[in-house]
Design an enzyme around this catalytic site. Structure first.
Site, PDB file in Angstrom:
ATOM      1  N   SER A 175      -6.227   6.750  13.285  1.00  0.00           N
ATOM      2  CA  SER A 175      -5.866   6.630  14.702  1.00  0.00           C
ATOM      3  C   SER A 175      -7.123   6.665  15.573  1.00  0.00           C
ATOM      4  O   SER A 175      -8.182   7.101  15.140  1.00  0.00           O
ATOM      5  CB  SER A 175      -4.935   7.773  15.107  1.00  0.00           C
ATOM      6  OG  SER A 175      -5.678   8.979  15.185  1.00  0.00           O
ATOM      7  N   GLU A 212     -14.882  -1.757   4.194  1.00  0.00           N
ATOM      8  CA  GLU A 212     -14.640  -2.980   4.953  1.00  0.00           C
ATOM      9  C   GLU A 212     -15.086  -2.799   6.403  1.00  0.00           C
ATOM     10  O   GLU A 212     -14.335  -2.301   7.223  1.00  0.00           O
ATOM     11  CB  GLU A 212     -13.163  -3.361   4.889  1.00  0.00           C
ATOM     12  CG  GLU A 212     -12.865  -4.744   5.415  1.00  0.00           C
ATOM     13  CD  GLU A 212     -13.726  -5.839   4.791  1.00  0.00           C
ATOM     14  OE1 GLU A 212     -14.214  -6.676   5.564  1.00  0.00           O
ATOM     15  OE2 GLU A 212     -13.937  -5.851   3.570  1.00  0.00           O
ATOM     16  N   GLN A 260       0.837  -1.194   0.000  1.00  0.00           N
ATOM     17  CA  GLN A 260       0.000   0.000   0.000  1.00  0.00           C
ATOM     18  C   GLN A 260       0.874   1.247   0.000  1.00  0.00           C
ATOM     19  O   GLN A 260       1.712   1.404   0.897  1.00  0.00           O
ATOM     20  CB  GLN A 260      -0.914   0.017   1.233  1.00  0.00           C
ATOM     21  CG  GLN A 260      -1.853   1.216   1.250  1.00  0.00           C
ATOM     22  CD  GLN A 260      -2.617   1.347   2.561  1.00  0.00           C
ATOM     23  OE1 GLN A 260      -2.102   1.005   3.620  1.00  0.00           O
ATOM     24  NE2 GLN A 260      -3.821   1.843   2.491  1.00  0.00           N
ATOM     25  N   GLY A 261       0.706   2.107  -0.969  1.00  0.00           N
ATOM     26  CA  GLY A 261       1.485   3.342  -1.031  1.00  0.00           C
ATOM     27  C   GLY A 261       0.607   4.560  -0.823  1.00  0.00           C
ATOM     28  O   GLY A 261       0.336   5.301  -1.777  1.00  0.00           O
TER      29      GLY A 261
END
Lengths: 378, 392
Positions: B375, B244, B126-127
């Site tokens: 976060s 998701e 994943q970038g």
């Protein structure tokens, strides 16, 4: 697994909510009612009876509605939402539940019929000054045989004990704890009522050779009936707390939106909104556990462990939400004129009725080694 | 309201349990049970066993190997997998780039990438994150400038999890610097063996090598590797991050780890006595069990009641509370290990049990859980703003 209400259950919820919203439109109305004896509204109680709420969990042949734990949960939650002082959990779920579980057909018909009609309000006289949360009676003793028994000792605090039209008393018998019916005019019965911090009522109840009738089979140990019925009441208290916590949180968020300090609404301060977010987390986790406990009851199994799990979660959530509701309001939260303090008081009272979080955690510790993981499907 | 699973769901649960406990290589499950790091080969073997059975990418469109499962079935699939010590399919492939290509990619991209992505023949990295674009992802600066049939990519990505194994990397790149920052971003697929791509390891506090920096210096990427439309990458990223809801709280693995901790505690006292006799330890474990139950039931409420496609409000609780409990259990393990926790570097000759040796690296490693994936402060912001309406 399904946590949703069906349409009939939603209709019951809406009806009870509508009735109670009228009866307790503001916290001032509630305060006016709790200041006067008996501490709750006779008219509201009668309206609940007419709606069928007071006979909800009892069999139709006993004069009840034949409904189940889900319907009890719905009513308890609406009671909690406005912290209505009417003793639904205490009189219907607990005292009425004992009669339903242990009573003879005649006792059930007579007592539960009158309870459902709103003409008889029973109370469970169980807690003793030295019994803490034990389910066995130790300080009140019973002696006799057949239908003729006498009781000696003291029960205190007995919730609703002074106003009650009938006392259901737990007492020491040979080989366990029996249950007895005591009428208000019985010889040697003394009742001294007083207010509790949440606007409720409790009493010192003394027995001196007081005549009593066994509930159900004379001389039978009713420990299992007490444990199962108390579990039902613990779960119902959980729902009452959910209603109260939800209102306390909503009241707090409304306050953060409208109250200005330093020229801006309080919700401008992230430290405050994060604390409100944590209150929401506590509420949702408690809601999951309490609703699950009702599902366990519905499933017909032993719900005592589920009740302990629910009571523990509610104890923690109730303290967290109650304390934060006051703190986030600041000084106004401390005043009797404002509502949140009353919600915190009621949550505190429920926490210490039928076992607080520490008590239930202790019970869960005692079975810790019996399972590898806790499976929600018992 | 109903407690038990339907007969159909109960049978499904049994089927999943049997599959995961018999069809996944035992060494994979043993490594997870030992709380040790899996090798690339083990992860690939596990995914390929699942894909052979057709259950590696159930959330994808059926046409590309997905299953038309209910949210509850997907939840059961995920829980049983974790309870059986089976690692979930690589999220970069199964939950991130796969669904984006399936939803927004051209037919050519789908045919080229989806089967290999499902089978982990391509390992995706994943970038997204950059040194100055973490939670504030839209501030990213890596550029892709059109040059003939190619894009010329320059910039730096970071926190690239398991990037050392990556064959390809899906990236968010800035294709139009002149518009507001969300509007000029594109979603580009880059072959990591292209000239100009450099992967550098970042060492973490647990001593492991789990994340990397990825540098792009004049990397030529064929324009056909663009997913969807140019400058629409932000929409695809939001789709990726929001689609998701199953498995966002690691309930099964936390439950399993706590039961391991309880088992470990039985002989962790002085002279091999049981620490479960210590009232403080017992109370802490019983309390954690109850908290995990509350979380699991909340996850069940969310999946059982999300049939209409709208996210249940309580789903916001799952990531926040799920990672808090995941961390609490790794912390408990360190406390149970006590002085033996210091033997983290001990080799095969050590008398210290393996679970005590891995306790602290695990504890340190899982401090990441409340930071990644938005976060926990971002989660609180979402709850306060979206659910409670507290918008400063």
């Amino acid at each position: 697994m399904d946590f949703q209400l069906d349409s009939e259950q939603e209709a019951l919820r809406d009806a009870v909510r509508g009735l109670l919203a009228k009866a307790y439109d503001t916290s001032e109305t509630r305060r006016a009612v709790t200041k006067q004896e008996p501490g709750w509204g006779d008219k509201t109680w009668q309206q609940l009876a007419e709606m069928g709420v007071l006979g909800l969990p009892f069999a139709e042949e006993d004069g009840g509605m034949g409904a189940g734990p889900a319907e009890v949960a719905i009513v308890a939650e609406e009671i909690g939402r406005v912290i209505a002082p009417e003793p639904f959990v205490e009189a219907v779920v607990l005292a009425g539940g004992l009669v339903a579980a242990a009573g003879t057909p005649e006792q059930r018909g007579e007592i539960l019929g009158a309870l459902a009609e709103g003409t008889l309000v029973p109370a469970f006289a169980h807690t003793e000054p030295a019994s803490r949360y034990e389910l066995a009676a130790t300080g009140v003793t019973a002696s006799g045989s057949g239908d003729a028994w006498t009781l000696n000792g003291v029960k205190e605090p007995v919730l609703g004990g002074a106003r009650a039209d009938l006392l259901i008393v737990s007492a020491v018998i040979d080989g366990g704890t029996g249950l007895f019916l005591v009428k208000p005019d019985a010889d040697g019965l003394t009742r001294t009522g007083y207010p509790t911090f949440d606007g409720g009522r409790a009493a010192h109840v003394g027995f001196a050779n007081t005549p009593a009738t066994p509930l159900g089979e004379p001389g039978a140990d009713q420990s299992d009936v007490i444990a199962a019925t108390v579990a039902r009441a613990q779960i119902a208290y959980g729902h009452e707390s959910l209603g109260a916590m939800e209102t306390a949180l909503r009241t707090t968020t409304e306050y953060l939106k409208t109250r200005k300090q330093f020229g801006v609404p309080l919700m401008t301060f992230q430290a405050l909104t994060f604390r409100a977010a944590d209150m929401y987390v506590s509420l949702e986790l408690a809601r999951s556990t309490v609703t699950w406990a009702t599902l366990v009851l519905l499933d017909g199994g032993d719900a005592t462990e589920a009740a302990s799990r629910a009571k523990l979660q509610v104890s923690k959530a109730g303290r967290h939400i109650g304390q934060e509701a006051i703190q986030l309001h600041g000084g106004i939260g401390m005043t009797a004129e404002y509502s949140v303090g009353h919600y915190t008081s009621r949550l505190t009272a429920i926490d210490h009725a039928l076992g607080d979080g520490r008590h239930h955690l202790n019970r869960l510790v005692s079975t810790l080694g019996d399972h590898t993981v806790v499976d929600p499907l018992p | 309201m109903k407690l038990q699973l339907s007969d159909e769901d109960a049978a499904f649960r049994e089927e999943m349990h049997t599959f995961f406990t018999t069809q996944i290589p035992q060494d994979v499950r043993d490594t997870v049970a030992a709380r040790r790091e899996l090798s690339k080969e083990q992860i690939v073997a596990s995914v390929q066993a699942m894909n052979a059975a057709g259950i590696a990418v159930p959330n994808w469109p059926v046409e590309w190997g997905g299953k038309d499962w209910t949210p509850l079935q997907r939840h059961i699939w995920h829980e049983e997998m974790q309870l059986a010590n089976v690692p979930p399919p690589l999220p970069f492939n199964a939950s991130m780039v796969g669904p984006v290509i399936a939803a927004f990619g051209s037919q050519e991209l789908k045919e080229r990438f989806l089967p290999k992505t499902a089978n982990l023949d391509i390992w995706w990295s994943q970038g997204f994150s950059e040194p100055d674009a973490g939670s504030d992802l839209a501030s990213l600066r890596t550029t892709a400038v059109r040059d003939g049939d190619d894009y010329l990519v320059n910039g730096q990505k970071t926190w690239t999890t398991l990037g050392q194994y990556g064959d390809w990397i899906f990236t968010l790149v800035r294709t139009d610097p002149s518009v507001k920052k969300q509007a000029g971003i594109s979603f580009l697929l880059i072959d990591m063996s292209s000239p100009g791509v450099t992967v550098r390891p970042i060492e973490l506090i647990d001593g492991g090598h789990e994340v990397n920096e990825v540098w792009f210096e004049n990397v030529r990427v064929p324009a056909e590797n663009l997913v969807g439309e140019e400058n629409k990458g932000w929409d695809y990223a939001k789709f990726l991050l929001g689609n998701e809801r199953v498995g966002v709280a690691p309930v099964g693995s936390t439950k399993r780890t706590l039961s391991q901790a309880k088992e470990f505690a039985r002989t962790a006292g002085p002279g091999g006595t049981s620490l479960l006799e210590d009232p403080l330890v017992a109370a802490q474990i019983a309390d954690l069990e109850n908290e995990i139950l509350a979380l699991e039931l909340t996850a069940l409420r969310v999946v059982a009641n999300s049939a209409d496609g709208k996210p249940h409000p309580a789903s916001s609780v799952l990531k926040l509370r799920g990672t808090e409990l995941q961390q609490a259990v790794t912390e408990l393990f360190v406390d149970l290990a006590g002085p033996l926790a210091l033997a983290s570097g001990a080799g095969d000759g050590s008398d210290v049990p393996d679970l005590a040796r891995v306790a602290t690296p695990n504890y340190l490693n899982f401090r990441k859980a409340s930071i990644y994936g938005g976060s926990n402060e971002v989660q609180r912001q979402i709850i306060a703003g979206t659910i409670l309406g507290l918008r400063g």
